[in-house]
Design an enzyme around this catalytic site. Structure first.
Site, PDB file in Angstrom:
ATOM      1  N   SER A 120       0.814  -1.220   0.000  1.00 21.99           N
ATOM      2  CA  SER A 120       0.000   0.000   0.000  1.00 21.99           C
ATOM      3  C   SER A 120       0.844   1.266   0.000  1.00 21.99           C
ATOM      4  CB  SER A 120      -0.936  -0.002   1.207  1.00 21.99           C
ATOM      5  OG  SER A 120      -0.207  -0.155   2.417  1.00 21.99           O
ATOM      6  N   ASP A 146      -5.286   7.148   9.506  1.00 19.01           N
ATOM      7  CA  ASP A 146      -5.089   5.780  10.000  1.00 19.01           C
ATOM      8  C   ASP A 146      -3.769   5.615  10.749  1.00 19.01           C
ATOM      9  OD1 ASP A 146      -3.166   5.749   7.991  1.00 19.01           O
ATOM     10  OD2 ASP A 146      -4.194   4.266   6.752  1.00 19.01           O
ATOM     11  N   HIS A 187      -0.323   5.270   6.834  1.00 23.08           N
ATOM     12  CA  HIS A 187       0.040   5.610   5.452  1.00 23.08           C
ATOM     13  C   HIS A 187       0.330   7.104   5.314  1.00 23.08           C
ATOM     14  CE1 HIS A 187      -2.268   1.830   5.121  1.00 23.08           C
ATOM     15  NE2 HIS A 187      -1.364   1.566   4.192  1.00 23.08           N
TER      16      HIS A 187
END
Length: 232
Positions: free
Chosen positions: A46, A203, A206
């Site tokens: 990711s 979050d 990231h």
């Protein structure tokens, strides 16, 4: 041939200029073909894919490509990042991720192995398989390391952190010792959530656009070293 030259002479300067211009176009076209951009495949998770960003142009791959182009490199960076991927997932798809146009490879995997607490020995074996595939294709590689947090224990951390350098030495690849080096240079510490908050999405995992930019600035010089290893 002589009839052709005679016809050119009979039509005068205009015909000669047409021939000259035609030759010039041919030479310029050949030069353009020789200057095709270098294609770099970015294999990752990711962090490579640009997870969570509303504007994908602000993701790691597009920002890295723009950074390199701004420094005069003719390059295309292909996004082979899959959110949630482990080193095992990267190994499973590296053969088809490296298409016929690939000139070099960036490997940024291991973060999800950490999140799952996977055995570093298995992660190392998977990365070994990825590097072996690249070596078989004679592709230069930049291996980008992740660092394990201390809460896994000193033995786990030593094994996980050490595998990247060991593999780079085995295969003669370039090594970037820390994916988050650019954030550290800006005063953030991945082990301290408070210091990272300004550079991460909600979050807490990231990077946001500012974080991506700093990460690219930290890794960019290593990618330039990678480009220098691409043969003619």
């Amino acid at each position: 041939m002589w009839r052709f030259l005679g016809a050119v002479r009979s039509k005068g300067y205009g015909a000669m200029r047409g021939v000259r211009n035609g030759l010039l176009v041919t030479l310029l076209t050949a030069g353009a073909a020789a200057a095709e951009p270098v294609t770099v495949v970015a294999l990752g998770d990711s962090l490579t894919a640009g997870y969570g960003l509303s504007d994908q142009s602000q993701g790691f791959v597009p920002v890295l490509e723009a950074w390199l182009k701004a420094r005069g490199h003719e390059v295309v960076v292909q996004n082979a990042g899959v959110s949630g991927d482990t080193t095992a997932g990267g190994l499973a798809r590296v053969a088809w991720a490296l298409g016929p146009d690939a000139d070099a490879l960036i490997v940024t995997l291991g973060g999800n192995d950490l999140l799952r607490g996977l055995d570093p020995a298995g992660s190392k074996a998977n990365l070994d398989g990825i590097l072996k595939e690249a070596a078989a294709r004679q592709l230069p590689v930049l291996l980008v390391a992740m660092k394990a947090p201390g809460n896994f224990g000193p033995e786990y951390k030593a094994a996980f952190d050490g595998m990247y350098g060991e593999l780079a030495a085995t295969y003669g690849t370039l090594l970037a010792e820390d994916f988050f080096a650019g954030l550290r240079a800006a005063g953030a510490d991945p082990g301290d959530p408070a210091s990272m908050a300004a550079f991460l999405q909600a979050d807490g995992l990231h990077p946001n656009p500012e974080g991506v930019q700093l990460i690219v600035e930290g890794l960019g010089p290593k990618v330039e070293e990678l480009l220098a290893k691409v043969g003619p």
